[in-house]
Design a protein around this motif. Structure first.
Motif, PDB file in Angstrom:
ATOM      1  N   VAL A 489       0.833  -1.198   0.000  1.00 54.48           N
ATOM      2  CA  VAL A 489       0.000   0.000   0.000  1.00 54.48           C
ATOM      3  C   VAL A 489       0.872   1.253   0.000  1.00 54.48           C
ATOM      4  CG1 VAL A 489      -1.638   1.366   1.397  1.00 54.48           C
ATOM      5  CG2 VAL A 489      -2.006  -1.089   1.043  1.00 54.48           C
ATOM      6  N   GLU A 490       1.965   1.257   0.769  1.00 53.75           N
ATOM      7  CA  GLU A 490       2.857   2.422   0.803  1.00 53.75           C
ATOM      8  C   GLU A 490       3.514   2.650  -0.559  1.00 53.75           C
ATOM      9  OE1 GLU A 490       3.269   4.663   3.187  1.00 53.75           O
ATOM     10  OE2 GLU A 490       1.681   3.609   4.280  1.00 53.75           O
ATOM     11  N   LEU A 496       0.907   6.659  -6.839  1.00 50.81           N
ATOM     12  CA  LEU A 496      -0.256   7.512  -7.102  1.00 50.81           C
ATOM     13  C   LEU A 496       0.095   8.992  -6.983  1.00 50.81           C
ATOM     14  CD1 LEU A 496      -2.928   5.443  -5.138  1.00 50.81           C
ATOM     15  CD2 LEU A 496      -2.924   5.850  -7.621  1.00 50.81           C
ATOM     16  N   THR A 497       0.966   9.305  -6.086  1.00 49.65           N
ATOM     17  CA  THR A 497       1.338  10.694  -5.853  1.00 49.65           C
ATOM     18  C   THR A 497       2.353  11.190  -6.877  1.00 49.65           C
ATOM     19  OG1 THR A 497       0.958  10.419  -3.484  1.00 49.65           O
ATOM     20  CG2 THR A 497       2.281  12.312  -4.161  1.00 49.65           C
ATOM     21  N   LYS A 502      -1.826   4.635 -14.638  1.00 51.42           N
ATOM     22  CA  LYS A 502      -3.198   4.209 -14.383  1.00 51.42           C
ATOM     23  C   LYS A 502      -3.241   3.291 -13.153  1.00 51.42           C
ATOM     24  CE  LYS A 502      -4.624   4.461 -19.230  1.00 51.42           C
ATOM     25  NZ  LYS A 502      -5.169   3.692 -20.393  1.00 51.42           N
ATOM     26  N   VAL A 503      -4.403   3.232 -12.526  1.00 51.15           N
ATOM     27  CA  VAL A 503      -4.570   2.393 -11.326  1.00 51.15           C
ATOM     28  C   VAL A 503      -4.318   0.928 -11.664  1.00 51.15           C
ATOM     29  CG1 VAL A 503      -6.230   1.610  -9.578  1.00 51.15           C
ATOM     30  CG2 VAL A 503      -6.145   4.031 -10.248  1.00 51.15           C
ATOM     31  N   LEU A 504      -4.727   0.514 -12.857  1.00 43.98           N
ATOM     32  CA  LEU A 504      -4.503  -0.886 -13.254  1.00 43.98           C
ATOM     33  C   LEU A 504      -3.018  -1.191 -13.304  1.00 43.98           C
ATOM     34  CD1 LEU A 504      -5.555  -3.600 -14.211  1.00 43.98           C
ATOM     35  CD2 LEU A 504      -5.592  -2.682 -16.562  1.00 43.98           C
ATOM     36  N   ASP A 505      -2.225  -0.254 -13.847  1.00 43.90           N
ATOM     37  CA  ASP A 505      -0.773  -0.465 -13.911  1.00 43.90           C
ATOM     38  C   ASP A 505      -0.167  -0.504 -12.511  1.00 43.90           C
ATOM     39  OD1 ASP A 505      -0.897  -0.492 -16.646  1.00 43.90           O
ATOM     40  OD2 ASP A 505      -0.323   1.622 -16.879  1.00 43.90           O
ATOM     41  N   TYR A 533      -7.477   9.063  -3.363  1.00 35.74           N
ATOM     42  CA  TYR A 533      -6.185   9.386  -2.735  1.00 35.74           C
ATOM     43  C   TYR A 533      -5.357  10.263  -3.661  1.00 35.74           C
ATOM     44  CZ  TYR A 533      -1.650   8.888  -0.467  1.00 35.74           C
ATOM     45  OH  TYR A 533      -0.456   9.169   0.159  1.00 35.74           O
ATOM     46  N   ARG A 534      -5.358   9.962  -4.973  1.00 32.33           N
ATOM     47  CA  ARG A 534      -4.586  10.753  -5.945  1.00 32.33           C
ATOM     48  C   ARG A 534      -5.130  12.173  -6.010  1.00 32.33           C
ATOM     49  NH1 ARG A 534      -3.430   8.156 -11.664  1.00 32.33           N
ATOM     50  NH2 ARG A 534      -1.457   7.620 -10.665  1.00 32.33           N
ATOM     51  N   GLU A 535      -6.472  12.300  -6.022  1.00 35.09           N
ATOM     52  CA  GLU A 535      -7.084  13.628  -6.121  1.00 35.09           C
ATOM     53  C   GLU A 535      -6.742  14.467  -4.896  1.00 35.09           C
ATOM     54  OE1 GLU A 535     -11.203  12.702  -6.651  1.00 35.09           O
ATOM     55  OE2 GLU A 535     -10.983  12.311  -8.823  1.00 35.09           O
ATOM     56  N   LYS A 536      -6.789  13.869  -3.702  1.00 30.62           N
ATOM     57  CA  LYS A 536      -6.480  14.595  -2.486  1.00 30.62           C
ATOM     58  C   LYS A 536      -5.022  15.064  -2.471  1.00 30.62           C
ATOM     59  CE  LYS A 536      -9.740  12.707   0.877  1.00 30.62           C
ATOM     60  NZ  LYS A 536      -9.884  11.970   2.143  1.00 30.62           N
TER      61      LYS A 536
END
Length: 539
Positions: A489-490, A496-497, A502-505, A533-536
């Protein structure tokens, strides 16, 4: 060397004087030691003088030269007879040849002819003497060597060199070597010292004296019955017992066991333990090597039965070796996993499982597994920067003590002791349980992108999954799965940041196969979806 001796026989004094003068003026290696007028007088002179040559006329009173030559041939075969006569008769020449005459000279005698004949005969005599001396020396050497040659023949009989001989030829050889042996039935006994490997180096003279002394004990145990025996190295003997035709196979076996008991008792009195194999009776000496081979194979089975045994060869079953008898394919992983768990009782259980079917393997295979254990443990401890032989003195001790293990039970005990000693070294490793947890963390950090499982991690670190998970939670307060999920997750949060992937990748980049499952795990740990999370993070 003294000159050769010649006896001159002729009833004409003038002829004798003529020959004496010719010989005396020559440089022949020859002296005339006596004279005689006829054959009877010549025989008396021969008895006293023992000449090398007799030069005799044929026509003489009382006993002619032909009869004299016949008597000499029968009584003194080493004396060479030379005829000289006025009579050039074919019958005389034929008889001379039959009597083995060295030469036949016609009178009147010419000096050159006589000396040439005598010189030729002397040369022939010298060659015969030299040949006789060589023959005598060889016979003496043969006589002196007979004990060694007899022992060599016994080894040939035992090893199969006489396998294709007929019984008569074998018996002729036994007779030549003064090894009398009755016809009937035969039985092989194999004798072997149970602990041949000395703890300390033995001086050559002491070793040879011990071998001779033990060989004498073997010989004394069979001295009162027809038998042959031979040593096979310093620690093994083969005995061939012979029985009369009236002895039944059962009686022969009974006698074999009686001899074996006597031999074992004799060796015990010398503080030497031996095992003895009693073979099956057989009827032809040419079959000896087959019986010897059976006995030697049977002796190897003391490895399974233990020391001081009397083993009947026909009771031995051949070991089935190969994959079907198999050792564990992942032996190394199992062994190191047991050691890493640090439980001495588990070590004993592991060795017990390993040896449960060990009697299906040859001693060499079983020792091979133990040698492999030394290599596996040494490599593993080396990787952990632990001296594999710390506190054990010479590194060769483990190998030597394994070689000295002469039975299955001793080998099993050796492996248990060895693995237990390695267990103590692992226990003293500065890494301890904390080192185990750090090892698991490092593996996860390196492989989080892969489809790793707790089993893969435990296999890599050589621990059982349950043990590894238990130690990891004790040290970190979380399970392996919880730590692995947190790492992923980390890593996903960073992607993401910092990237526009893409999320799939990102799902596959952090080790997940399904995007939906990844989104659920991510939301469980962060409270938001990957997209949220990416938007935030961009605000």
């Amino acid at each position: 060397m003294a000159p050769y001796k010649l006896l001159l026989v002729d009833d004409f004094f003038v002829e004798r004087e003529n020959v004496k003068e010719m010989v005396g003026e020559s440089d022949l290696d020859l002296v005339i030691t006596g004279e005689a007028d006829d054959g009877l007088e010549a025989l008396e002179a021969i008895e006293v003088q023992r000449p090398d040559f007799v030069l005799t006329d044929i026509e003489m009173p009382l006993m002619d030269g032909l009869e004299l030559a016949e008597r000499i041939r029968l009584q003194y075969p080493d004396i060479h007879v030379i005829f000289f006569t006025f009579y050039e008769k074919f019958e005389y020449a034929r008889r001379a040849v039959q009597l083995g005459a060295a030469s036949f000279i016609l009178k009147p005698i010419f000096k050159e002819e006589l000396l040439a004949e005598l010189n030729s005969i002397i040369a022939k005599k010298r060659k015969e003497s030299e040949a006789a001396e060589r023959e005598m020396r060889l016979k003496e050497r043969l006589r002196e060597s007979l004990p060694l040659l007899a022992d060599k023949f016994k080894r040939e009989l035992f090893s199969g060199a006489c396998r294709h001989w007929n019984e008569e030829r074998i018996r002729d050889s036994l007779s030549f070597y003064s090894l009398p042996f009755p016809e009937g039935s035969y039985l092989i006994m194999g004798v072997e010292i149970d602990r041949p490997h000395s703890e300390t180096a033995e001086a050559p003279d002491a070793r040879e004296m011990r071998t001779l002394r033990l060989g004498e004990l073997v010989a004394s145990s069979i001295a009162d019955c027809p038998s042959l025996w031979s040593g096979y190295g310093d620690e093994r003997w083969i005995v061939l017992l012979a029985f009369s035709r009236e002895t039944t196979p059962e009686m022969g076996l009974e006698e074999g066991f009686r001899r074996a008991e006597k031999l074992i008792a004799s060796m015990e009195a010398e503080n030497v333990a031996v095992s003895v194999v009693i073979g099956e009776p057989f009827g032809r000496l040419a079959q000896t090597d087959e019986a010897v081979g059976q006995a030697i194979r049977a002796l190897s089975h003391k490895f399974y039965r233990g020391y001081g045994q009397m083993i009947r060869a026909c009771d031995i079953e051949e070991r089935s070796v190969g994959p079907e008898a198999g050792w564990p394919v992942n032996l190394r992983e199992q062994m190191l996993r047991v050691l890493n768990e640090g439980d001495a009782e588990e070590v004993e259980r592991f060795v017990g499982r390993l040896f449960a079917q060990a009697d299906r393997h040859s001693p060499a295979e079983i020792r091979g597994v133990c040698f492999a254990a030394i290599a596996y443990c040494g490599q593993w401890l080396g990787e952990r920067r632990v001296d594999p032989f710390a506190g054990r003195g010479d590194a060769s001790i483990s190998w030597e003590s394994l070689v000295r293990a002469g039975t299955l039970q001793e080998t099993r005990e050796w492996l248990t002791d060895f693995l237990t000693s390695v267990l103590r070294l692992i226990g003293s490793d500065s890494g301890g349980p904390g080192g185990i947890a750090e090892g698991a963390k490092a593996y996860i950090q390196q492989h989080y992108q892969e489809a790793i499982t707790i089993k893969k991690i435990s296999d890599h670190l050589h621990y059982s999954p349950n043990y590894l998970n238990q130690v990891f939670k004790q040290e970190t307060g979380e399970t392996l799965l919880e730590y692995m999920t947190k790492v992923r997750v980390e890593k996903a949060k960073a992607l993401l940041t910092d990237t526009d992937r893409k999320v799939l990748d990102i799902t596959t980049a952090v080790g997940y196969n399904h995007e939906t499952y990844f989104r659920n795990v991510f939301k469980h740990y962060t409270g938001v979806t990957p997209k949220e999370y990416r938007e935030k993070s961009k605000r």
